[in-house]
Motif scaffolding. Structure first.
Motif, PDB file in Angstrom:
ATOM      1  N   SER A  26       1.133  -1.076  -0.096  1.00 23.09           N
ATOM      2  CA  SER A  26       0.176   0.033   0.265  1.00 23.09           C
ATOM      3  C   SER A  26       0.642   1.446   0.216  1.00 23.09           C
ATOM      4  O   SER A  26       0.821   1.744   0.767  1.00 23.09           O
ATOM      5  CB  SER A  26      -1.235  -0.170   1.417  1.00 23.09           C
ATOM      6  OG  SER A  26      -1.047  -0.704   2.191  1.00 23.09           O
ATOM      7  N   GLY A  27       1.913   1.421  -0.987  1.00 20.57           N
ATOM      8  CA  GLY A  27       2.869   2.299  -0.956  1.00 20.57           C
ATOM      9  C   GLY A  27       3.214   3.000   0.281  1.00 20.57           C
ATOM     10  O   GLY A  27       4.548   4.198   0.161  1.00 20.57           O
ATOM     11  N   GLY A  28       3.408   2.082   1.489  1.00 22.00           N
ATOM     12  CA  GLY A  28       4.219   2.414   2.985  1.00 22.00           C
ATOM     13  C   GLY A  28       6.238   2.252   2.534  1.00 22.00           C
ATOM     14  O   GLY A  28       6.529   1.536   1.633  1.00 22.00           O
ATOM     15  N   CYS A  29       6.776   2.573   3.472  1.00 23.04           N
ATOM     16  CA  CYS A  29       8.215   2.356   3.567  1.00 23.04           C
ATOM     17  C   CYS A  29       8.591   1.723   5.410  1.00 23.04           C
ATOM     18  O   CYS A  29       8.354   2.347   5.889  1.00 23.04           O
ATOM     19  CB  CYS A  29       9.213   3.638   3.411  1.00 23.04           C
ATOM     20  SG  CYS A  29      10.481   3.710   2.163  1.00 23.04           S
ATOM     21  N   THR A  30       8.981   0.972   5.416  1.00 21.63           N
ATOM     22  CA  THR A  30       9.872   0.040   6.438  1.00 21.63           C
ATOM     23  C   THR A  30      11.883   0.772   5.804  1.00 21.63           C
ATOM     24  O   THR A  30      12.669  -0.067   5.506  1.00 21.63           O
ATOM     25  CB  THR A  30       9.683  -1.023   7.028  1.00 21.63           C
ATOM     26  OG1 THR A  30       8.790  -1.051   7.449  1.00 21.63           O
ATOM     27  CG2 THR A  30      10.436  -1.100   8.355  1.00 21.63           C
ATOM     28  N   ARG A  31      11.943   1.270   6.666  1.00 20.16           N
ATOM     29  CA  ARG A  31      13.482   1.912   6.731  1.00 20.16           C
ATOM     30  C   ARG A  31      14.409   2.973   7.612  1.00 20.16           C
ATOM     31  O   ARG A  31      14.243   3.586   7.944  1.00 20.16           O
ATOM     32  CB  ARG A  31      13.551   3.069   5.028  1.00 20.16           C
ATOM     33  CG  ARG A  31      14.900   2.870   4.414  1.00 20.16           C
ATOM     34  CD  ARG A  31      15.062   3.661   3.169  1.00 20.16           C
ATOM     35  NE  ARG A  31      14.397   5.238   3.420  1.00 20.16           N
ATOM     36  CZ  ARG A  31      13.248   5.562   2.856  1.00 20.16           C
ATOM     37  NH1 ARG A  31      12.819   5.065   1.787  1.00 20.16           N
ATOM     38  NH2 ARG A  31      13.510   6.955   2.625  1.00 20.16           N
ATOM     39  N   LEU A  32      14.049   1.093   8.249  1.00 19.89           N
ATOM     40  CA  LEU A  32      15.042   2.405   9.769  1.00 19.89           C
ATOM     41  C   LEU A  32      16.465   2.557   9.920  1.00 19.89           C
ATOM     42  O   LEU A  32      17.460   2.413   9.025  1.00 19.89           O
ATOM     43  CB  LEU A  32      14.928   0.859  10.835  1.00 19.89           C
ATOM     44  CG  LEU A  32      13.743   0.135  10.500  1.00 19.89           C
ATOM     45  CD1 LEU A  32      13.820  -0.919  11.980  1.00 19.89           C
ATOM     46  CD2 LEU A  32      12.293   1.349  11.435  1.00 19.89           C
ATOM     47  N   ALA A  33      16.737   3.561  10.312  1.00 21.38           N
ATOM     48  CA  ALA A  33      17.745   4.859  11.250  1.00 21.38           C
ATOM     49  C   ALA A  33      19.038   2.948  10.813  1.00 21.38           C
ATOM     50  O   ALA A  33      19.163   1.946  11.100  1.00 21.38           O
ATOM     51  CB  ALA A  33      17.976   5.636  11.739  1.00 21.38           C
TER      52      ALA A  33
END
Ligand code: GLV
Ligand code: MN
Ligand code: MN
Length: 409
Positions: A26-33
């Motif tokens: 659904s167009g989201g993102c998981t990009r943790l530091a």
């Protein structure tokens, strides 16, 4: 006099490309530091900055900068934000401000212009604070709110250090975090709340940011058999922690102490259907514009912990992060408002409920922020969206403001 005009199409396409790194449904993102995804996103940002004619440097806390040299020497005027996300966040939080800043530099290059003073775009490390607390880590170091050594030694829940992870992804830079202090800082961001959309306003002129205080609470009881342990004889850490969480939430709801309170993580051990929980671990996020209110909320948390201790539980409190509420520079707010008005955009003065790197930069130089509306006020959610035309308008207003500051300074 000619001035830089952005390509909305290019900026929107770049936002899409950046959003593919760590994409979730659904167009989201998981990009943790400091994750692999953060590393790959940084590589892409670096390429775009270089294409825009900027010289790229990375400091020792991993903040990445692109600078376009001005005709005269002196401190740069800076914009920027972050590209790390929360788990299952959106594609715009932070990324919009960074990609819009790069678009500003590219537009200057496309028009073969050179600013009188240098212009910089910053990508700050670990703004979100999800994997490593405290949040706002890169800008906190610049603002000397935390020492560089302490920031580098910060550990994640899975036992990784910031220093080690920065090295692993290739962004343990060499320059000093204080080598590029700006004379002014402007951050462009999505609103992340409902106010702008509700009032039908195009641009938020952000006059300040509320503060926050973050805690981790560990409640220890006694794990026991769910079938054989009579109710009066239980030391159920799960129920105790839930009672505490509800008390904090009720205080914010009923007494506005603090303005908002959130229990965003909650885990039980051993986490089994037929075991009375022996341990509960949860986080608390208090926010309020007044530091006094946050201190009161901290006291409330301590008194709720004491109530559990009186019942025989062991409670451990760890303070994870604090950022004071700030007020931004009035003159810079006026400049941003005049710039937006000259582009025919309606404006509204507001205070940000979310934290931003601008909060830290405001302790160093005149700072302000611009917001564009968030559809449905949804953020920290894959559904986070802003109309394309609002994104483009905001980026052009940022470019106008930065260009005018960089040519009149
Ligand atoms: C960052 O988005 C925060 O406000 O926690
Ligand atoms: Mn953000
Ligand atoms: Mn965020």
């Amino acid at each position: 006099m000619s001035r830089p005009i952005i390509s909305g199409e290019r900026m929107l396409a770049r936002l899409q490309s950046l959003g593919q790194i760590g994409a979730v449904e659904s167009g989201g993102c998981t990009r943790l530091a400091f994750s692999d995804e953060d590393g790959r996103a940084r590589d892409l940002i670096k390429t775009w900055l270089e294409q825009a004619g900027a010289s790229v440097t990375v400091d020792s806390i991993g903040n990445l900068y692109g600078v376009v040299q001005g005709l005269s020497s002196g401190a740069p005027i800076m914009t920027g934000s972050h590209i790390d996300t929360v788990a299952r966040g959106g594609q715009l939080d932070g990324c919009y401000g960074v990609v819009a800043g790069i678009e500003m530099l590219q537009a200057i290059r496309d028009a073969a212009l050179q600013p009188s003073v240098s212009l910089a775009v910053a990508v700050f490390s670990n703004e979100e604070g999800v994997r490593f607390s405290p949040d706002l880590l890169g800008s906190r170091v610049i603002a000397k709110d935390i020492s560089l050594e302490e920031a580098l030694a910060t550990q994640s829940r899975d036992g990784k250090s910031v220093a080690g992870e920065l090295k692993r992804i290739g962004y343990a830079g060499e320059s000093s975090p204080w080598a590029l202090l700006p004379s002014k800082f402007i951050e462009l961001h999505i609103a992340q709340g409902p106010c702008l959309e509700a009032s039908g306003t195009a641009i938020g002129i952000v006059e300040g940011v509320q503060g926050h205080s973050w805690w981790e609470v560990v409640v220890q009881g006694c794990a026991n058999h769910a079938g054989t342990t009579p109710m009066p004889l239980r030391l159920d850490a799960g129920v105790a922690a839930m009672r505490m969480a509800c008390a904090l939430q009720a205080s914010a709801c009923l007494e506005r102490l603090p303005a908002v309170a959130t229990v965003g993580t909650f885990t039980l051990e051993p986490n089994a259907i037929n075991v009375v929980p022996g341990l509960a671990r949860f986080t608390v996020d208090f926010r309020d514009a007044e530091d006094g209110q946050l201190r009161e909320a901290d006291l409330l948390l301590r008194s709720e912990a004491k109530k559990l201790e009186d019942l025989g539980f062991m409670v451990q409190l760890s303070h994870l992060s604090r950022a004071l509420g700030v007020r931004f520079d009035a003159t810079l707010c006026d400049t941003l408002q005049a710039t937006a008005t000259s582009r025919g955009a309606s404006t509204q003065r507001m205070v940000s409920g979310a934290s931003h790197d601008a909060q830290m930069m405001a302790t160093l130089c005149p700072t302000a922020m611009l917001f564009v509306p968030s559809i449905g006020g949804i953020s920290h959610n894959p559904k986070e969206k802003t109309l394309d035309e609002d994104l483009v308008a905001g980026a052009q207003i940022l470019t106008d403001a930065m260009w005018s500051l960089a040519t009149t300074a």
